[in-house]
Design a protein around this motif. Sequence first.
Motif, short mmCIF file in Angstrom:
data_model
loop_
_atom_site.label_atom_id
_atom_site.label_comp_id
_atom_site.label_asym_id
_atom_site.label_seq_id
_atom_site.Cartn_x
_atom_site.Cartn_y
_atom_site.Cartn_z
N SER A 88 0.84 -1.20 0.00
CA SER A 88 0.00 0.00 0.00
C SER A 88 0.87 1.24 0.00
O SER A 88 2.02 1.21 0.43
N GLN A 89 0.28 2.31 -0.49
CA GLN A 89 0.95 3.61 -0.54
C GLN A 89 -0.06 4.70 -0.27
O GLN A 89 -1.15 4.69 -0.86
N GLU A 90 0.28 5.61 0.62
CA GLU A 90 -0.61 6.74 0.89
C GLU A 90 -0.28 7.87 -0.07
O GLU A 90 0.89 8.21 -0.29
N LEU A 91 -1.34 8.44 -0.66
CA LEU A 91 -1.20 9.56 -1.59
C LEU A 91 -2.25 10.61 -1.26
O LEU A 91 -3.45 10.33 -1.36
N SER A 92 -1.83 11.78 -0.85
CA SER A 92 -2.74 12.89 -0.57
C SER A 92 -3.86 12.51 0.40
O SER A 92 -5.02 12.83 0.19
N GLY A 93 -3.51 11.79 1.48
CA GLY A 93 -4.48 11.45 2.49
C GLY A 93 -5.35 10.25 2.18
O GLY A 93 -6.21 9.88 2.98
N GLU A 94 -5.15 9.64 1.04
CA GLU A 94 -5.88 8.43 0.68
C GLU A 94 -4.86 7.31 0.48
O GLU A 94 -3.68 7.57 0.30
N THR A 95 -5.34 6.08 0.52
CA THR A 95 -4.43 4.94 0.39
C THR A 95 -4.79 4.13 -0.84
O THR A 95 -5.96 3.85 -1.09
N LEU A 96 -3.76 3.76 -1.57
CA LEU A 96 -3.89 2.87 -2.71
C LEU A 96 -3.28 1.54 -2.31
O LEU A 96 -2.14 1.47 -1.85
N ILE A 97 -4.07 0.46 -2.47
CA ILE A 97 -3.63 -0.87 -2.08
C ILE A 97 -3.53 -1.73 -3.34
O ILE A 97 -4.43 -1.71 -4.18
N LEU A 98 -2.45 -2.47 -3.45
CA LEU A 98 -2.25 -3.38 -4.58
C LEU A 98 -2.18 -4.80 -4.05
O LEU A 98 -1.34 -5.11 -3.19
N ASP A 99 -3.05 -5.64 -4.54
CA ASP A 99 -3.00 -7.07 -4.25
C ASP A 99 -2.10 -7.68 -5.31
O ASP A 99 -2.46 -7.75 -6.49
N LEU A 100 -0.92 -8.10 -4.90
CA LEU A 100 0.07 -8.61 -5.85
C LEU A 100 -0.38 -9.92 -6.51
O LEU A 100 0.03 -10.21 -7.63
N GLU A 101 -1.23 -10.67 -5.84
CA GLU A 101 -1.69 -11.94 -6.39
C GLU A 101 -2.69 -11.72 -7.53
O GLU A 101 -2.57 -12.30 -8.59
N SER A 102 -3.69 -10.87 -7.29
CA SER A 102 -4.71 -10.64 -8.31
C SER A 102 -4.36 -9.48 -9.24
O SER A 102 -5.01 -9.28 -10.25
N GLU A 103 -3.36 -8.69 -8.84
CA GLU A 103 -2.96 -7.48 -9.56
C GLU A 103 -4.08 -6.45 -9.61
O GLU A 103 -4.15 -5.64 -10.53
N CYS A 104 -4.95 -6.44 -8.60
CA CYS A 104 -6.03 -5.47 -8.49
C CYS A 104 -5.65 -4.37 -7.52
O CYS A 104 -5.00 -4.61 -6.50
N TYR A 105 -6.08 -3.16 -7.85
CA TYR A 105 -5.88 -2.01 -6.98
C TYR A 105 -7.17 -1.70 -6.23
O TYR A 105 -8.26 -1.89 -6.76
N PHE A 106 -7.02 -1.20 -5.01
CA PHE A 106 -8.15 -0.78 -4.19
C PHE A 106 -7.80 0.57 -3.59
O PHE A 106 -6.65 0.82 -3.24
N GLY A 107 -8.80 1.43 -3.47
CA GLY A 107 -8.57 2.76 -2.90
C GLY A 107 -9.34 2.95 -1.62
O GLY A 107 -10.46 2.45 -1.47
N LEU A 108 -8.74 3.66 -0.68
CA LEU A 108 -9.39 4.01 0.58
C LEU A 108 -9.42 5.51 0.76
O LEU A 108 -8.43 6.19 0.48
N ASP A 109 -10.55 6.02 1.24
CA ASP A 109 -10.66 7.45 1.53
C ASP A 109 -9.92 7.75 2.84
O ASP A 109 -9.22 6.89 3.38
N ALA A 110 -10.07 8.96 3.36
CA ALA A 110 -9.33 9.38 4.54
C ALA A 110 -9.63 8.51 5.76
O ALA A 110 -8.71 8.13 6.50
N VAL A 111 -10.89 8.17 5.99
CA VAL A 111 -11.24 7.33 7.14
C VAL A 111 -10.72 5.91 6.92
O VAL A 111 -10.16 5.30 7.83
N GLY A 112 -10.88 5.38 5.73
CA GLY A 112 -10.33 4.06 5.41
C GLY A 112 -8.82 4.03 5.58
O GLY A 112 -8.26 3.03 6.05
N THR A 113 -8.16 5.13 5.22
CA THR A 113 -6.72 5.24 5.39
C THR A 113 -6.35 5.19 6.87
O THR A 113 -5.38 4.52 7.25
N ARG A 114 -7.13 5.86 7.71
CA ARG A 114 -6.87 5.81 9.16
C ARG A 114 -7.01 4.38 9.67
O ARG A 114 -6.17 3.90 10.44
N ILE A 115 -8.03 3.67 9.21
CA ILE A 115 -8.23 2.28 9.61
C ILE A 115 -7.05 1.44 9.13
O ILE A 115 -6.53 0.61 9.89
N TRP A 116 -6.61 1.64 7.90
CA TRP A 116 -5.49 0.88 7.35
C TRP A 116 -4.22 1.12 8.17
O TRP A 116 -3.47 0.19 8.44
N HIS A 117 -3.98 2.36 8.59
CA HIS A 117 -2.82 2.68 9.44
C HIS A 117 -2.90 1.89 10.74
O HIS A 117 -1.89 1.33 11.19
#
Length: 93
Positions: free
Chosen positions: A15-44
């Motif tokens: 995962s990588q945080e960008l401008s207060g949001e988080t981008l998650i990459l599942d290396l197995e499926s090669e799918c990206y997922f995005g989290l908003d600010a609250v989701g980013t806090r949960i991810w942290h």
Amino acid sequence: MNLNQVITLSPKVISQELSGETLILDLESECYFGLDAVGTRIWHLIREGADVLTIYNTLLEEYDVEGAQLQDDLEALLADASKRGLITLQEAS
């Protein structure tokens, strides 16, 4: 939702945080997922090793939200992340 669960991140996720949001990459499926600010806090909190109860209590203190609504939203996010293989939920021992 059972608040007495521990969360484990999948080793196949980055995962990588960008401008207060988080981008998650599942290396197995090669799918990206995005989290908003609250989701980013949960991810942290997940990355810090927090269990579900700790995340719930932390968000209840940090955000202006009713407990029942927070529980529903947290359950939905964690269930979706678990279904997609990004995390694993287990009963606390």
